[in-house]
Write a protein that holds these residues in place. Structure first.
Motif: not given
Ligand SMILES: [Zn+2]
Length: 310
Positions: A23, A25, A141, A201, A258
């Protein structure tokens, strides 16, 4: 026939993914948003630098969790993947409403329209890539709020239908795992198979009893507070991870960083960077668990298996 994963450069066999951050970005275009604090990742050369360093340490793949309309740009993802040699898996779906420009179309869609939007991206390519060479998403997502009532249930149902139709995995952002039981019931009621859902998370709610139950039910649990001191990873995450491994549940966890915040990168800030996934997380797991099979599962094997489709 062996299973494949859709990357921004095309389909590849799952065993080619290697070490995979489950996960992350890698690109977020700047947009006119109501929330000024929304992250931006658009310094392409610097992003490539971090990715090259990741590959040089043995990194294979990155799962990019920014859906269309929330700053995703598939064309940049393709560029940085090619330039760095790191496989990138992009997504369709939706994020929290605060990450979109005011009035973005997805927030006006009913279930059928949203299903069509997701399936069009899955079958014809990410919207922004169709003019040139289409890029196909490798998963869906979604983002839920603190409660089911605060969450876009039509879009959630549409994501379920698109997943069922395409076989693609759903990665679900949770608000620190809040009321996750309700969201799981929602999807169970619709008929989603538990192994099609990644709960993101969830380590922000480090209740090991809950984690053991979810793992045994077949969900993949995504942990990513390794570099977030406010969640005290040494007190919460690492002991939780050990407990799960000792309970024989290492196949149910995927680790991630993340790094939506550019200050956490090497090239744009002073953070652990993409290499922190290997230099810090993998190294500690190597010494804590001393078991190559388990470390490989946590570092990419588990997410690769779930991303794979026939
Ligand atoms: Zn994220």
């Amino acid at each position: 026939m062996s299973k494949k994963v859709k990357t921004v450069l095309g389909e590849i066999e799952i065993n080619k993914l290697g070490i995979t951050d489950a996960h992350n970005h890698l690109w977020i275009s700047k947009q006119a948003l109501e929330v000024a604090a929304a992250p931006v990742l658009d310094q392409r050369d610097k992003i490539v630098n971090d990715l090259v360093a990741y590959r040089q340490l043995g990194g294979g793949s990155q799962v990019d969790c920014q859906p269309g309309g929330a700053g995703r740009d598939g064309n940049h993802l393709r560029f940085i993947s090619k330039a760095s040699g790191v496989h990138v898996i992009a997504c369709t779906g939706f994020h929290l409403k605060s990450y979109y420009p005011v009035g973005y179309k997805i927030w006006k869609m009913d279930i059928d329209q949203a299903v069509k939007y997701f399936l069009d991206e899955i079958q014809e390519g990410l919207e922004e890539t169709r003019l040139d060479k289409p890029i196909f998403p490798g998963f869906i997502k979604i983002a839920v709020g603190e409660t089911l009532r605060d969450s876009p249930q039509d879009l959630m149902e549409a994501a379920f239908i698109a997943s069922k139709e395409s076989g693609l995995l759903i990665e679900m952002h949770t608000e620190k795992g809040a009321n996750v039981e309700d969201f799981l019931t929602f999807f169970e009621y619709l008929g989603l198979e538990n192994n099609r859902l990644v709960i993101c998370h969830i380590d922000k709610r480090p209740d090991s009893g809950l984690h053991i139950e979810l793992a045994k039910a077949g969900y993949l649990l995504e942990y990513d507070t390794f570099f977030r001191p406010k969640y005290q990873p040494d007190v919460n995450l690492w002991p939780l991870l050990s407990k799960m491994v000792n309970a024989g549940l290492s196949k149910s966890i995927a680790v991630a960083t993340d790094l939506a915040d550019s200050t956490m990168w090497n090239s744009m800030g002073k953070g652990p960077g993409l290499v922190g996934f290997i230099e810090i997380i993998k190294n500690k797991m190597d010494s804590d668990f001393n078991d190559q099979v388990i470390v490989d599962q946590l570092m990419g094997g588990n997410i690769s298996n779930r991303l794979a489709v026939d």
